[in-house]
Write a protein that holds these residues in place. Structure first.
Motif, PDB file in Angstrom:
ATOM      1  N   GLN A 189      36.656   7.571  39.727  1.00 41.52           N
ATOM      2  CA  GLN A 189      35.389   7.581  38.988  1.00 41.52           C
ATOM      3  C   GLN A 189      35.603   7.186  37.528  1.00 41.52           C
ATOM      4  N   TYR A 190      36.674   7.685  36.961  1.00 37.40           N
ATOM      5  CA  TYR A 190      36.968   7.402  35.552  1.00 37.40           C
ATOM      6  C   TYR A 190      37.160   5.903  35.329  1.00 37.40           C
ATOM      7  N   LEU A 191      37.938   5.282  36.185  1.00 37.88           N
ATOM      8  CA  LEU A 191      38.233   3.857  36.009  1.00 37.88           C
ATOM      9  C   LEU A 191      37.013   2.982  36.274  1.00 37.88           C
ATOM     10  N   ALA A 192      36.097   3.452  37.118  1.00 38.81           N
ATOM     11  CA  ALA A 192      34.908   2.660  37.446  1.00 38.81           C
ATOM     12  C   ALA A 192      33.823   2.779  36.384  1.00 38.81           C
ATOM     13  N   ALA A 193      33.882   3.809  35.565  1.00 43.74           N
ATOM     14  CA  ALA A 193      32.828   4.064  34.570  1.00 43.74           C
ATOM     15  C   ALA A 193      32.947   3.109  33.386  1.00 43.74           C
ATOM     16  N   PRO A 194      31.825   2.814  32.711  1.00 43.81           N
ATOM     17  CA  PRO A 194      31.882   2.037  31.467  1.00 43.81           C
ATOM     18  C   PRO A 194      32.320   2.945  30.313  1.00 43.81           C
ATOM     19  N   HIS A 195      33.247   2.450  29.507  1.00 41.10           N
ATOM     20  CA  HIS A 195      33.859   3.307  28.488  1.00 41.10           C
ATOM     21  C   HIS A 195      33.465   2.883  27.069  1.00 41.10           C
ATOM     22  N   LEU A 196      33.341   3.913  26.233  1.00 37.21           N
ATOM     23  CA  LEU A 196      33.142   3.737  24.794  1.00 37.21           C
ATOM     24  C   LEU A 196      34.436   4.143  24.103  1.00 37.21           C
ATOM     25  N   ARG A 197      34.961   3.258  23.253  1.00 35.13           N
ATOM     26  CA  ARG A 197      36.166   3.578  22.490  1.00 35.13           C
ATOM     27  C   ARG A 197      35.781   3.751  21.022  1.00 35.13           C
ATOM     28  N   VAL A 198      36.266   4.824  20.414  1.00 38.00           N
ATOM     29  CA  VAL A 198      36.004   5.082  18.995  1.00 38.00           C
ATOM     30  C   VAL A 198      37.244   4.707  18.201  1.00 38.00           C
ATOM     31  N   SER A 199      37.092   3.784  17.251  1.00 37.56           N
ATOM     32  CA  SER A 199      38.219   3.356  16.420  1.00 37.56           C
ATOM     33  C   SER A 199      37.722   3.078  15.006  1.00 37.56           C
TER      34      SER A 199
END
Length: 302
Positions: A189-199
């Motif tokens: 599920q984690y890998l399939a989800a769209p991710h937001l990265r904070v940098s």
């Protein structure tokens, strides 16, 4: 050039002009009228045989000679200020401006405690927080524009001193009614989800990406944002998930309806450090600020 022939007050004016890039703001900074500041600039131009600052569409821009003078001049003036300052610091009476530079959103864990400490102990002091890359932050520490820095600061030159501030694990944040928020998160599920990265620095991969890469895996980053507040808004209004330090995730969830879940894989704890320029190690004001931050970090990160 014979220093006895120079009005050293002009150097204070030049330092303010280079910092503010405006005659009016420079005058306000050092308590001079705009006309007096303009007159001082003309004297500086004659003294140094250079225009120093010239008008441009964006305001006043420094000449190459002025840019070369900026850092050593700030260091020299700050050294004089440190030498002449009383060797004591009373936070209750202090009017100091503390400048904190950060390269990580983890500051969200520390700032509430620091704000509380300053309100209680140093109510007249001012706090400014800046973000930047490691190179920009170290340049600020060198030039005296930054008092202390927070980040993953390792292998710094000897002119900087550091100490541990906090260490934190990682977690996944998402909106409370997210389809994945109601059960333990699986790796699939984690890998399939769209991710937001904070940098805050605009860099790409971080500790989470490194841990995935060690497994031969990669997440799908569809948005990258520079600040925690923007991340909170984006998470609240989308199906994005964000893998951040646990302290930051809990901070996000304290101000918005977000769920915080354990990651379905191990990520080493990230260690954040406090750094400062060695020449200010014994400054009473700096010592007070550093001790407060270290105490807050110990409570926040364990």
């Amino acid at each position: 050039m014979n220093l006895r022939s120079i009005d050293l007050n002009l150097l204070v004016v030049l330092d303010a002009l280079l910092a503010e890039r405006s005659v009016r703001r420079a005058g306000e900074r050092i308590g001079l009228s705009q006309s007096a500041t303009s007159h001082a600039l003309e004297r500086l131009r004659k003294l140094l045989s250079d225009d120093l600052l010239v008008r441009a569409a964006s305001g006043m821009e420094p000449t190459p000679r002025a840019l070369a003078l900026a850092a050593p001049l700030r260091v020299a003036l700050q050294g004089i200020e440190t030498a002449l300052a009383p060797h004591r610091f009373d936070p209750a009476e202090a009017r100091d401006t503390f400048v904190l530079a950060v390269e990580t959103y983890e500051t969200i864990v520390l700032l509430p405690g620091l704000v509380d400490e300053m309100r209680r102990e140093a109510p007249h002091a001012t706090l400014t927080v800046r973000s930047g890359s490691t190179e920009e932050i170290l340049a600020g520490l060198d030039g005296g524009r930054v008092d202390v820095a927070i980040g993953v600061l390792k292998g710094l030159p000897d002119r900087f001193m550091t100490c541990g501030l906090l260490a934190d694990g990682h977690a996944c944040a998402m909106r409370q009614d997210h389809p994945l928020a109601q059960a333990p998160l699986t790796l699939e599920q984690y890998l399939a989800a769209p991710h937001l990265r904070v940098s805050m620095t605009g860099d790409g991969a971080n500790a989470v990406d490194a841990a995935l890469a060690a497994r031969g895996l990669r997440r799908k980053v569809t948005m990258q944002l520079p600040h925690g507040l923007a991340a909170v808004v984006a998470l609240s209004r989308s199906d994005l998930v964000a893998s951040v330090t646990r302290g930051a995730a809990l901070g996000f969830a304290a101000v918005a309806p977000l769920a915080v879940l354990d990651l379905p894989f191990d990520v080493p704890r990230t260690e954040f450090r406090l750094a400062w320029n060695r020449r200010f190690n014994d400054s009473p004001a700096h010592v007070w600020l550093r001790r407060r931050l270290v105490a807050i970090g110990a409570l926040a990160g364990g």
